[in-house]
Structures are given as structure tokens and as C-alpha cells.
Design a protein around this motif. Structure first.
Motif, PDB file in Angstrom:
ATOM      1  N   ALA A  64      82.657  16.203  27.672  1.00 54.95           N
ATOM      2  CA  ALA A  64      84.050  15.808  27.855  1.00 54.95           C
ATOM      3  C   ALA A  64      84.874  16.930  28.467  1.00 54.95           C
ATOM      4  CB  ALA A  64      84.670  15.387  26.517  1.00 54.95           C
ATOM      5  N   ALA A  65      84.221  18.007  28.879  1.00 54.72           N
ATOM      6  CA  ALA A  65      84.886  19.129  29.553  1.00 54.72           C
ATOM      7  C   ALA A  65      83.945  19.668  30.610  1.00 54.72           C
ATOM      8  CB  ALA A  65      85.256  20.225  28.547  1.00 54.72           C
ATOM      9  N   PRO A  66      84.470  20.112  31.748  1.00 60.38           N
ATOM     10  CA  PRO A  66      83.606  20.633  32.815  1.00 60.38           C
ATOM     11  C   PRO A  66      82.988  21.971  32.420  1.00 60.38           C
ATOM     12  CG  PRO A  66      85.918  20.993  33.348  1.00 60.38           C
ATOM     13  CD  PRO A  66      85.910  20.165  32.106  1.00 60.38           C
ATOM     14  N   VAL A  67      81.752  22.176  32.822  1.00 66.15           N
ATOM     15  CA  VAL A  67      81.019  23.411  32.524  1.00 66.15           C
ATOM     16  C   VAL A  67      80.826  24.195  33.813  1.00 66.15           C
ATOM     17  CG1 VAL A  67      78.803  24.339  31.766  1.00 66.15           C
ATOM     18  CG2 VAL A  67      79.873  22.466  30.498  1.00 66.15           C
ATOM     19  N   THR A  68      81.141  25.478  33.783  1.00 63.23           N
ATOM     20  CA  THR A  68      80.995  26.332  34.961  1.00 63.23           C
ATOM     21  C   THR A  68      79.571  26.843  35.113  1.00 63.23           C
ATOM     22  OG1 THR A  68      83.288  27.046  34.691  1.00 63.23           O
ATOM     23  CG2 THR A  68      81.891  28.398  36.107  1.00 63.23           C
ATOM     24  N   ALA A  69      78.952  27.219  34.000  1.00 60.89           N
ATOM     25  CA  ALA A  69      77.584  27.746  34.039  1.00 60.89           C
ATOM     26  C   ALA A  69      76.957  27.609  32.662  1.00 60.89           C
ATOM     27  CB  ALA A  69      77.585  29.214  34.481  1.00 60.89           C
ATOM     28  N   GLY A  70      75.625  27.711  32.618  1.00 64.34           N
ATOM     29  CA  GLY A  70      74.923  27.640  31.347  1.00 64.34           C
ATOM     30  C   GLY A  70      74.316  26.276  31.093  1.00 64.34           C
ATOM     31  N   ALA A  71      73.670  26.137  29.931  1.00 64.69           N
ATOM     32  CA  ALA A  71      72.943  24.912  29.602  1.00 64.69           C
ATOM     33  C   ALA A  71      73.238  24.475  28.177  1.00 64.69           C
ATOM     34  CB  ALA A  71      71.445  25.137  29.780  1.00 64.69           C
ATOM     35  N   ILE A  72      73.268  23.145  27.984  1.00 71.73           N
ATOM     36  CA  ILE A  72      73.411  22.529  26.658  1.00 71.73           C
ATOM     37  C   ILE A  72      72.263  21.544  26.495  1.00 71.73           C
ATOM     38  CG2 ILE A  72      74.854  21.154  25.117  1.00 71.73           C
ATOM     39  CD1 ILE A  72      77.248  21.973  26.925  1.00 71.73           C
ATOM     40  N   THR A  73      71.494  21.686  25.424  1.00 73.20           N
ATOM     41  CA  THR A  73      70.365  20.796  25.173  1.00 73.20           C
ATOM     42  C   THR A  73      70.541  20.098  23.835  1.00 73.20           C
ATOM     43  OG1 THR A  73      68.906  22.302  26.383  1.00 73.20           O
ATOM     44  CG2 THR A  73      67.852  20.642  25.001  1.00 73.20           C
ATOM     45  N   TYR A  74      70.351  18.774  23.854  1.00 78.83           N
ATOM     46  CA  TYR A  74      70.349  17.959  22.633  1.00 78.83           C
ATOM     47  C   TYR A  74      68.924  17.470  22.415  1.00 78.83           C
ATOM     48  CZ  TYR A  74      71.025  13.842  19.650  1.00 78.83           C
ATOM     49  OH  TYR A  74      70.932  12.902  18.645  1.00 78.83           O
ATOM     50  N   ASP A  75      68.403  17.671  21.188  1.00 79.90           N
ATOM     51  CA  ASP A  75      67.033  17.250  20.889  1.00 79.90           C
ATOM     52  C   ASP A  75      66.950  16.847  19.422  1.00 79.90           C
ATOM     53  OD1 ASP A  75      64.336  16.847  20.581  1.00 79.90           O
ATOM     54  OD2 ASP A  75      63.719  18.808  21.338  1.00 79.90           O
ATOM     55  N   ASP A  76      66.875  15.530  19.174  1.00 80.18           N
ATOM     56  CA  ASP A  76      66.805  15.060  17.780  1.00 80.18           C
ATOM     57  C   ASP A  76      65.385  14.682  17.365  1.00 80.18           C
ATOM     58  OD1 ASP A  76      66.281  12.589  18.936  1.00 80.18           O
ATOM     59  OD2 ASP A  76      68.205  11.698  18.400  1.00 80.18           O
ATOM     60  N   GLY A  77      64.411  15.021  18.214  1.00 83.20           N
ATOM     61  CA  GLY A  77      63.027  14.694  17.903  1.00 83.20           C
ATOM     62  C   GLY A  77      62.564  13.404  18.538  1.00 83.20           C
ATOM     63  N   ALA A  78      63.502  12.464  18.699  1.00 81.15           N
ATOM     64  CA  ALA A  78      63.180  11.201  19.351  1.00 81.15           C
ATOM     65  C   ALA A  78      63.581  11.201  20.813  1.00 81.15           C
ATOM     66  CB  ALA A  78      63.872  10.044  18.618  1.00 81.15           C
ATOM     67  N   VAL A  79      64.731  11.792  21.112  1.00 82.13           N
ATOM     68  CA  VAL A  79      65.204  11.890  22.492  1.00 82.13           C
ATOM     69  C   VAL A  79      65.685  13.310  22.757  1.00 82.13           C
ATOM     70  CG1 VAL A  79      65.855   9.460  22.727  1.00 82.13           C
ATOM     71  CG2 VAL A  79      67.514  11.110  21.828  1.00 82.13           C
ATOM     72  N   ARG A  80      65.595  13.706  24.021  1.00 82.90           N
ATOM     73  CA  ARG A  80      66.032  15.030  24.431  1.00 82.90           C
ATOM     74  C   ARG A  80      66.881  14.888  25.682  1.00 82.90           C
ATOM     75  NH1 ARG A  80      64.789  19.364  27.708  1.00 82.90           N
ATOM     76  NH2 ARG A  80      64.867  21.445  26.718  1.00 82.90           N
ATOM     77  N   TYR A  81      68.050  15.559  25.705  1.00 82.54           N
ATOM     78  CA  TYR A  81      68.954  15.470  26.843  1.00 82.54           C
ATOM     79  C   TYR A  81      69.358  16.866  27.305  1.00 82.54           C
ATOM     80  CZ  TYR A  81      69.695  10.561  25.486  1.00 82.54           C
ATOM     81  OH  TYR A  81      69.526   9.231  25.171  1.00 82.54           O
ATOM     82  N   ASP A  82      69.317  17.057  28.621  1.00 79.67           N
ATOM     83  CA  ASP A  82      70.006  18.178  29.245  1.00 79.67           C
ATOM     84  C   ASP A  82      71.429  17.700  29.479  1.00 79.67           C
ATOM     85  OD1 ASP A  82      71.054  20.155  30.817  1.00 79.67           O
ATOM     86  OD2 ASP A  82      69.736  19.822  32.526  1.00 79.67           O
ATOM     87  N   VAL A  83      72.322  18.042  28.571  1.00 79.68           N
ATOM     88  CA  VAL A  83      73.645  17.419  28.525  1.00 79.68           C
ATOM     89  C   VAL A  83      74.416  17.619  29.827  1.00 79.68           C
ATOM     90  CG1 VAL A  83      75.861  17.389  27.310  1.00 79.68           C
ATOM     91  CG2 VAL A  83      73.721  17.598  26.016  1.00 79.68           C
ATOM     92  N   GLY A  84      74.321  18.802  30.411  1.00 71.42           N
ATOM     93  CA  GLY A  84      75.072  19.078  31.628  1.00 71.42           C
ATOM     94  C   GLY A  84      74.642  18.237  32.815  1.00 71.42           C
ATOM     95  N   GLY A  85      73.398  17.755  32.812  1.00 75.30           N
ATOM     96  CA  GLY A  85      72.896  16.989  33.949  1.00 75.30           C
ATOM     97  C   GLY A  85      72.952  15.489  33.772  1.00 75.30           C
ATOM     98  N   LEU A  86      73.555  15.011  32.692  1.00 74.64           N
ATOM     99  CA  LEU A  86      73.556  13.576  32.427  1.00 74.64           C
ATOM    100  C   LEU A  86      74.497  12.829  33.354  1.00 74.64           C
ATOM    101  CD1 LEU A  86      73.538  13.567  28.515  1.00 74.64           C
ATOM    102  CD2 LEU A  86      71.603  13.198  30.060  1.00 74.64           C
ATOM    103  N   ARG A  87      74.034  11.673  33.815  1.00 78.72           N
ATOM    104  CA  ARG A  87      74.839  10.797  34.652  1.00 78.72           C
ATOM    105  C   ARG A  87      74.535   9.343  34.281  1.00 78.72           C
ATOM    106  NH1 ARG A  87      76.135  15.235  35.507  1.00 78.72           N
ATOM    107  NH2 ARG A  87      76.641  16.327  37.465  1.00 78.72           N
ATOM    108  N   GLY A  88      75.475   8.456  34.563  1.00 78.19           N
ATOM    109  CA  GLY A  88      75.244   7.025  34.462  1.00 78.19           C
ATOM    110  C   GLY A  88      74.750   6.560  33.106  1.00 78.19           C
ATOM    111  N   SER A  89      73.638   5.816  33.110  1.00 79.13           N
ATOM    112  CA  SER A  89      73.126   5.218  31.872  1.00 79.13           C
ATOM    113  C   SER A  89      72.661   6.279  30.882  1.00 79.13           C
ATOM    114  CB  SER A  89      71.980   4.265  32.188  1.00 79.13           C
ATOM    115  OG  SER A  89      70.895   4.948  32.793  1.00 79.13           O
ATOM    116  N   LYS A  90      72.149   7.407  31.367  1.00 75.22           N
ATOM    117  CA  LYS A  90      71.726   8.479  30.462  1.00 75.22           C
ATOM    118  C   LYS A  90      72.920   9.067  29.717  1.00 75.22           C
ATOM    119  CE  LYS A  90      67.262   8.714  31.195  1.00 75.22           C
ATOM    120  NZ  LYS A  90      66.277   8.473  30.090  1.00 75.22           N
ATOM    121  N   LEU A  91      74.037   9.203  30.410  1.00 75.07           N
ATOM    122  CA  LEU A  91      75.242   9.705  29.759  1.00 75.07           C
ATOM    123  C   LEU A  91      75.748   8.708  28.730  1.00 75.07           C
ATOM    124  CD1 LEU A  91      77.451  11.806  29.461  1.00 75.07           C
ATOM    125  CD2 LEU A  91      78.633  10.779  31.427  1.00 75.07           C
ATOM    126  N   ARG A  92      75.682   7.412  29.041  1.00 72.34           N
ATOM    127  CA  ARG A  92      76.089   6.396  28.058  1.00 72.34           C
ATOM    128  C   ARG A  92      75.178   6.437  26.837  1.00 72.34           C
ATOM    129  NH1 ARG A  92      76.911   3.435  32.825  1.00 72.34           N
ATOM    130  NH2 ARG A  92      74.878   2.407  32.628  1.00 72.34           N
TER     131      ARG A  92
END
Length: 280
Positions: A64-92
Motif C-alpha cells: 500500500a506504499a511505494p518501495v524504492t529498493a529492497g525486498a519483502i517476502t511473505y511465506d506461510d508454508g502454503a504460498v510464497r509471495y515476492d510482495v514488491g513484484g505482485l501484480r493483478g491476480s497475484k496481488l489480489r
């Protein structure tokens, strides 16, 4: 140690401050090369003064805020997301996993919607239910968990107190069954007696729903009551992070010690940190 649900590596969020005819335009470094690990199931506190970058960081974790640099990773064991690169259906899809509870319970709720419709809105927008009956069942389920009177679901927000409105906001955030929740100053606008009630509710929901919560606050005494790990932020940087007991009993950074010393003392004969830390 459990798997980190949220991993932040060298995250920076910079904002330009206008233009200059000569020379480089000034830049505000709201978040400056921050790294964090938020373990699955943690109640993680993020503290600091106003303007320290807490909210910018919390919003970035939710895309919900723009990122200038760096990485954010979400991993709950079932799904893994590179949060900064999410678009479209993956972001939803990520929106189902990560939600926010806002600071102001008055501004966060539409005055034109009933409580039922406010809580149901995420389900309908993300198409998580197929029928109105299924939606109503999910709304009633989470409303009961948030200790809302089910007879009040047809009322409008103006009929409720600040504490009740915050319960509605919490129910809306949790109705899509997220794993990660950012609570941004979620009790700052409430009376002290109501704050304790909402904090106890969040702790119970965290346990019952297996939530991971990032709790953003400027109030160290509140953080001490609910959080099991704390990071201290100042001018966009993390000054110190440690388990709550360790940070309050033996702060390692001068800025953390200054924050602790600024907390009003209720009893001059009792050490300040003993008055603040109430965790297990």
C-alpha cells in the motif's frame, strides 16, 4: 525458531521533496535500508516517534506504499509471495493473506454502509463467497469472535462508540481469514479503559485464529503489554530489535533508553522498566 512469515531485506522508501532549478532535489528517507524478520505467530511491536517511518513500513508490507529498493517476502508454508513484484491476480490473492487495522475508527468506516455491509465488503470485492447466505454466515461468525452484538449488524457506524467501531474495523480486517495483520496505532484514538479491552481482544484473536500481527505504536507501555518481540525505529532506521523482556529490561541503544525514560513514572520507588513491562 519458526519460519519467518514476513522477511524484509534492506527496504528503502524515499519521497522527493519538490524540485530545484539547480542541484539535486531533496529526498525524504521515510524508510532507510530496514531489515526485519517477523516469525509466524508473533505479536511483533514496531515503536518510534511520529515521523519515524513506522506507518510507511507497515503500509509497504501490504503493498500500500511505494518501495524504492529492497525486498519483502511473505511465506506461510502454503504460498510464497515476492510482495514488491505482485501484480493483478497475484496481488489480489495476497490481499486475502494480509490486511490492515487502521488508527481512526471514525474515519475508517463508511457512514453510508451498515455494519453488516462494512464487514462483508472484503468478501464481496475478493469474491470469497458465492451466495449472500454464505456471506452472512461469515460476517456473523467473525462478528461473534469480535464480540459484536449480532442484532446491531443492520445499524450504521454513527450509532456506536469508538471502541465498538474499532471492533467493527477488526472484524472487517479478519473476515477474509488473513494470516498477517498490520495494526497501525489501532488503540491510539481510544480511551485508556477501552484500549485495554481492544488489546485483550487482539491477543485472544491472535491465539484463536493463529494470526501474525505487526503492532505499530508510539506507546511503549502498550507494546510491552501485548508484544513478544519489539523493533525500535528512528528516522527511517531500525535502532534495535529484541524480545520484549530483553529490550525493556536491558535496552542496548541510547535511543531506546531515551524512549523508556520518557514514560511517566507512577511510583518513584519502583524502577521504571518494572512498571512498564507486564509481559510473561
Amino acid at each position: 525458531m519458526t519460519r519467518p512469515l514476513i522477511k524484509v531485506d534492506n527496504l528503502s522508501i524515499h519521497f522527493g521533496l519538490g524540485r530545484r532549478f539547480f542541484g539535486q532535489a531533496p529526498v525524504l528517507k521515510a524508510v532507510d535500508q530496514v531489515s526485519l524478520r517477523i516469525e509466524k505467530g508473533a505479536f511483533f511491536g514496531l515503536v518510534g516517534e511520529s515521523g519515524s517511518g513506522k506507518t510507511s513500513l507497515g503500509r509497504a508490507l501490504l503493498r500500500a506504499a511505494p518501495v524504492t529498493a529492497g525486498a519483502i517476502t511473505y511465506d506461510d508454508g502454503a504460498v510464497r509471495y515476492d510482495v514488491g513484484g505482485l501484480r493483478g491476480s497475484k496481488l489480489r490473492d495476497y490481499r486475502r493473506c494480509a490486511q490492515m487495522i487502521f488508527q481512526d475508527p471514525y474515519a475508517a468506516l463508511s457512514p453510508r454502509m451498515t455494519v453488516r455491509d462494512i464487514i462483508a465488503e472484503p468478501l464481496e470485492v475478493m469474491k470469497l463467497t458465492r451466495t449472500r447466505a454464505e456471506t452472512d454466515a461469515r460476517v456473523r461468525e467473525i462478528a461473534a469472535k469480535c464480540r459484536l452484538n449480532l442484532e446491531h449488524l443492520r445499524r450504521f457506524p454513527h450509532a456506536f462508540s469508538g471502541g465498538q467501531r474499532q471492533r467493527i474495523s477488526i472484524a472487517r480486517a479478519l473476515v477474509c481469514r488473513p494470516k498477517f495483520v498490520v495494526a497501525d496505532e489501532s488503540v491510539a484514538a481510544l480511551d485508556v479503559s477501552i484500549q485495554a479491552d481492544i488489546l485483550n481482544l487482539l491477543k485472544r484473536l491472535q491465539r484463536d485464529l493463529d494470526l501474525t500481527i505487526l503492532f505499530i505504536s508510539h506507546d511503549l507501555s502498550v507494546v510491552a503489554h501485548v508484544c513478544d518481540h519489539v523493533a525500535v525505529m528512528y528516522h527511517g532506521k531500525i535502532m534495535e530489535q529484541a524480545p520484549t523482556r530483553q529490550l525493556f529490561s536491558n535496552p542496548g541503544h541510547a535511543y531506546t533508553r531515551s524512549l523508556l525514560s520518557a514514560i511517566p513514572s507512577l511510583d518513584p520507588d519502583v524502577p521504571l522498566r518494572a512498571q512498564v513491562y507486564t509481559g510473561g
